[in-house]
Design a protein around this motif. Sequence first.
Motif, PDB file in Angstrom:
ATOM      1  N   HIS A 119       0.872  -1.174   0.000  1.00 37.47           N
ATOM      2  CA  HIS A 119       0.000   0.000   0.000  1.00 37.47           C
ATOM      3  C   HIS A 119       0.913   1.229   0.000  1.00 37.47           C
ATOM      4  CE1 HIS A 119      -4.064   1.653   0.662  1.00 37.47           C
ATOM      5  NE2 HIS A 119      -3.353   2.703   1.026  1.00 37.47           N
ATOM      6  N   VAL A 120       0.684   2.154  -0.917  1.00 35.91           N
ATOM      7  CA  VAL A 120       1.608   3.273  -1.131  1.00 35.91           C
ATOM      8  C   VAL A 120       0.937   4.614  -0.862  1.00 35.91           C
ATOM      9  CG1 VAL A 120       3.094   4.425  -2.829  1.00 35.91           C
ATOM     10  CG2 VAL A 120       2.856   1.939  -2.870  1.00 35.91           C
ATOM     11  N   THR A 121       1.682   5.496  -0.187  1.00 35.80           N
ATOM     12  CA  THR A 121       1.289   6.899  -0.062  1.00 35.80           C
ATOM     13  C   THR A 121       2.370   7.747  -0.713  1.00 35.80           C
ATOM     14  OG1 THR A 121       2.319   7.121   2.108  1.00 35.80           O
ATOM     15  CG2 THR A 121      -0.026   6.605   2.074  1.00 35.80           C
ATOM     16  N   LEU A 122       1.959   8.894  -1.189  1.00 32.08           N
ATOM     17  CA  LEU A 122       2.866   9.833  -1.847  1.00 32.08           C
ATOM     18  C   LEU A 122       2.840  11.145  -1.105  1.00 32.08           C
ATOM     19  CD1 LEU A 122       4.507  11.116  -4.214  1.00 32.08           C
ATOM     20  CD2 LEU A 122       2.311  11.442  -5.381  1.00 32.08           C
ATOM     21  N   LEU A 123       4.020  11.652  -0.770  1.00 37.39           N
ATOM     22  CA  LEU A 123       4.158  13.009  -0.260  1.00 37.39           C
ATOM     23  C   LEU A 123       4.870  13.793  -1.343  1.00 37.39           C
ATOM     24  CD1 LEU A 123       4.001  15.217   1.886  1.00 37.39           C
ATOM     25  CD2 LEU A 123       6.196  14.391   2.751  1.00 37.39           C
ATOM     26  N   SER A 124       4.186  14.782  -1.900  1.00 37.96           N
ATOM     27  CA  SER A 124       4.737  15.598  -2.974  1.00 37.96           C
ATOM     28  C   SER A 124       4.937  17.019  -2.453  1.00 37.96           C
ATOM     29  CB  SER A 124       3.785  15.607  -4.170  1.00 37.96           C
ATOM     30  OG  SER A 124       4.343  16.321  -5.239  1.00 37.96           O
ATOM     31  N   GLU A 125       6.136  17.555  -2.649  1.00 38.44           N
ATOM     32  CA  GLU A 125       6.450  18.901  -2.181  1.00 38.44           C
ATOM     33  C   GLU A 125       7.132  19.681  -3.297  1.00 38.44           C
ATOM     34  OE1 GLU A 125       8.771  21.217   1.444  1.00 38.44           O
ATOM     35  OE2 GLU A 125       8.951  19.055   1.280  1.00 38.44           O
ATOM     36  N   VAL A 126       6.710  20.936  -3.469  1.00 39.70           N
ATOM     37  CA  VAL A 126       7.385  21.823  -4.414  1.00 39.70           C
ATOM     38  C   VAL A 126       8.634  22.335  -3.701  1.00 39.70           C
ATOM     39  CG1 VAL A 126       7.226  23.923  -5.803  1.00 39.70           C
ATOM     40  CG2 VAL A 126       5.205  22.468  -5.493  1.00 39.70           C
ATOM     41  N   THR A 127       9.807  21.951  -4.225  1.00 38.70           N
ATOM     42  CA  THR A 127      11.057  22.230  -3.506  1.00 38.70           C
ATOM     43  C   THR A 127      11.957  23.271  -4.166  1.00 38.70           C
ATOM     44  OG1 THR A 127      12.014  20.268  -4.565  1.00 38.70           O
ATOM     45  CG2 THR A 127      11.166  20.017  -2.317  1.00 38.70           C
ATOM     46  N   ASP A 150       5.582   3.042   2.022  1.00 44.59           N
ATOM     47  CA  ASP A 150       4.693   1.891   2.150  1.00 44.59           C
ATOM     48  C   ASP A 150       3.793   2.053   3.372  1.00 44.59           C
ATOM     49  OD1 ASP A 150       6.170   1.152   4.429  1.00 44.59           O
ATOM     50  OD2 ASP A 150       7.180  -0.509   3.433  1.00 44.59           O
ATOM     51  N   GLN A 151       2.972   1.054   3.631  1.00 46.21           N
ATOM     52  CA  GLN A 151       2.001   1.096   4.728  1.00 46.21           C
ATOM     53  C   GLN A 151       2.657   1.183   6.098  1.00 46.21           C
ATOM     54  OE1 GLN A 151       2.274  -1.403   2.452  1.00 46.21           O
ATOM     55  NE2 GLN A 151       2.500  -3.354   3.507  1.00 46.21           N
ATOM     56  N   ASN A 152       3.959   0.890   6.195  1.00 49.13           N
ATOM     57  CA  ASN A 152       4.683   0.994   7.472  1.00 49.13           C
ATOM     58  C   ASN A 152       5.447   2.301   7.600  1.00 49.13           C
ATOM     59  OD1 ASN A 152       3.883  -1.684   8.196  1.00 49.13           O
ATOM     60  ND2 ASN A 152       5.459  -2.452   6.802  1.00 49.13           N
ATOM     61  N   GLY A 153       5.287   3.185   6.624  1.00 51.25           N
ATOM     62  CA  GLY A 153       5.992   4.464   6.645  1.00 51.25           C
ATOM     63  C   GLY A 153       7.409   4.387   6.106  1.00 51.25           C
ATOM     64  N   GLU A 154       7.816   3.224   5.595  1.00 52.76           N
ATOM     65  CA  GLU A 154       9.159   3.058   5.043  1.00 52.76           C
ATOM     66  C   GLU A 154       9.228   3.692   3.658  1.00 52.76           C
ATOM     67  OE1 GLU A 154      11.788   1.509   6.503  1.00 52.76           O
ATOM     68  OE2 GLU A 154      10.669   1.007   8.315  1.00 52.76           O
TER      69      GLU A 154
END
Length: 166
Positions: A119-127, A150-154
């Motif tokens: 399970h994947v999350t995306l953090l997108s930041e304008v850098t 991933d689902q464990n924050g890795e």
Amino acid sequence: MSTIEQVSEYFQTLLGQRRECDLGEVTALTIRRYALAVGERNPLYFDREYAQKLGYADIIAPPNLLASIMEWGVGEAEEQLHRDGLSGEFLLPRHFSGIRVMGGGEEMTFYRPVVAGTHVTLLSEVTDTYTKPGSKGLIAFLVFTNTYRDQNGETLCVCKRTMIAR
């Protein structure tokens, strides 16, 4: 002030903006389809038993799968897309007509393989944002840093993506 200078000023307002998205599960079917589409035939991407013999719980994805997917949802109807194919207000508000947006390169760092079922999350930041003179005038650049977890924050992958507006 030229339109591209206005775009550059707009890009400045985006600096530091962050957005987190739940991308969902990377399925075995998605992995297999992507591998076929990019011409990969490695059994790690297709054969669960083979992947398990090498210590994985299931097949794994080609390394750049996460960063290559621009839209994880259903997407938008064609009439909602800009002429460059980007979704609605993805990068520029519609009032910036005549501006072309294109990819300007990516730098990827891979930390962990993406196993089917992750399970994947995306953090997108304008850098970053900057301008450079081009052969046909000023060019504006906008840099996103996309971190996939991933689902464990890795952390699975970090992709620094540069977009060009001209």
